[in-house]
Write an enzyme that holds these catalytic residues in place. Structure first.
Site, PDB file in Angstrom:
ATOM      1  N   LYS A 135       3.881  -6.352  -2.582  1.00 38.29           N
ATOM      2  CA  LYS A 135       4.922  -5.352  -2.301  1.00 38.29           C
ATOM      3  C   LYS A 135       5.865  -5.878  -1.220  1.00 38.29           C
ATOM      4  O   LYS A 135       7.068  -5.670  -1.275  1.00 38.29           O
ATOM      5  CB  LYS A 135       4.283  -4.040  -1.825  1.00 38.29           C
ATOM      6  N   GLN A 187      -1.787   2.864   1.308  1.00 37.63           N
ATOM      7  CA  GLN A 187      -2.480   2.085   0.284  1.00 37.63           C
ATOM      8  C   GLN A 187      -3.846   2.705  -0.007  1.00 37.63           C
ATOM      9  O   GLN A 187      -4.649   2.919   0.897  1.00 37.63           O
ATOM     10  CB  GLN A 187      -2.632   0.622   0.750  1.00 37.63           C
ATOM     11  N   ASP A 191       5.231   7.372  -3.196  1.00 32.63           N
ATOM     12  CA  ASP A 191       4.304   7.240  -4.329  1.00 32.63           C
ATOM     13  C   ASP A 191       4.333   8.469  -5.229  1.00 32.63           C
ATOM     14  O   ASP A 191       3.768   8.449  -6.322  1.00 32.63           O
ATOM     15  CB  ASP A 191       2.869   7.038  -3.821  1.00 32.63           C
TER      16      ASP A 191
END
Ligand code: NDP
Length: 305
Positions: free
Chosen positions: A51, A95, A118
């Site tokens: 990422k 994460q 997200d």
């Protein structure tokens, strides 16, 4: 036809890069993504490193918050609270999976919905369910982007989604519904999986079981989106679909690797840019049926809430 996720992701990253430059010209600020990583889980570290490379390539700034396994829930929630309050941070990437002892649901809920790039905050998932403008979760958004790029006409299609996770299956089913597909969701209690998958004009599989969908389970002419990423003992990565047999019946299919995987990161960066635009310039969210890159180009969103 093989649906090349790498090239579609490159297209999206190009749009995001141009959008970042435009935002900088308009506001003097760059989008900023805070990346929170707790513990030592190797796949998470690799994913975060990938990422980082992608954010660098489009000009999105990142700040890393890396903590050892001992971080408490209280400390994690306090960190997320401080990132919520920090006006220089536009997106927060927490994460997953978290380490044992940390409550994933509570941590996700502690992220401000407008910084939830997200799309997993209950408010954003609730908006998705309501068909209201929202932040669309990255992997499902990537699946739709691939289908759109290659011209799948979803309206009226029989869509079957295998897997019902919060991360992939459920939001993907909602996106397909928002496009007027007729959606069936399958899971471990589904009685005859093949009976459902063989009816699918568009078959999306996110189960985490290597090659569980074989060619005989695929309808002739179907579109097949394979979300699964499984590492065999040999070290080889394969999807949840047996590519060799399924590709003989499908009209279009994503490979693994090189299908949905690259799209997930591209959509994360798109969500980060859109979050930064909304926070710096105002404007609303987009309805789940709208996956056009208009927000990246600086036009007004079609819908405001
Ligand atoms: P989860 O383990 O959270 O969910 C798996 C789902 O699949 C569950 O709903 C489960 O059913 C269902 N399932 C499992 N086995 C079967 C079976 N034999 N028949 C029918 N249904 C089954 O996984 P995720 O959704 O997080 O991920 C799914 C896959 O996608 C994984 O391989 C993951 O690595 C990959 N992934 C890939 C991404 C990408 O960027 N390409 C991003 C995210 C995930 P039940 O609910 O009944 O248990």
């Amino acid at each position: 036809m093989v649906l090349d996720g790498r090239s579609v992701a490159q297209k999206v990253l190009g749009e995001v890069k141009a959008g970042v430059e435009r935002l900088r010209a308009e506001t003097g600020a760059s989008p900023m993504l805070a990346v929170v990583l707790v513990g030592d889980f190797a796949p998470s570290k690799i994913y975060v490193a990938n990422k980082k490379k992608a954010t660098d390539s489009v000009g999105i700034a990142t700040r890393d918050y890396v903590y050892p396994e001992g971080l408490t829930q209280h400390e994690l929630v306090a960190l997320l609270g401080s990132l919520n309050a920090d006006r220089a941070v536009h997106g927060i990437l927490l994460q997953l999976p978290l380490v044992p002892g940390c409550d994933e649901d509570a941590a996700i809920a502690a992220i401000a919905p407008e910084k939830d790039v997200d799309g997993l905050h209950p408010t954003n998932l609730g908006r998705l369910l309501a068909g209201a403008p929202t932040v669309v979760p990255c992997t499902p958004a990537g699946c739709l982007e691939i289908l759109d790029h290659y011209g799948a006409k979803l309206e009226g299609m029989e869509a079957v989604v295998v897997g019902r996770s919060r991360l992939v299956g459920k939001p993907l089913a909602q996106l397909l519904l928002a496009r007027h597909a007729t959606v069936t969701m399958c899971h471990t209690r589904t009685r005859d999986l093949a009976e459902h998958t063989r009816r699918a004009d568009v078959l999306c599989v996110a189960a985490g079981r290597a090659r569980m969908i074989t060619g005989d389970m695929v309808k002739e002419g179907a579109w097949v989106i394979d979300v699964g990423i499984n590492r065999l003992e040999t070290g080889r990565l394969v999807g949840d679909v047996d590519f060799d047999s399924a590709s003989k019946r499908a009209q279009a299919i994503t490979p693994v690797p090189g299908g949905v995987g690259p799209m997930t990161i591209a959509m994360l960066l798109r969500n980060t840019l859109l979050a930064a635009r909304r926070q710096l310039l105002g404007g609303g969210l987009r309805p789940p049926s709208d996956t056009s890159p208009q927000g990246l180009r600086g036009q007004s969103p079609r819908s405001n809430t």
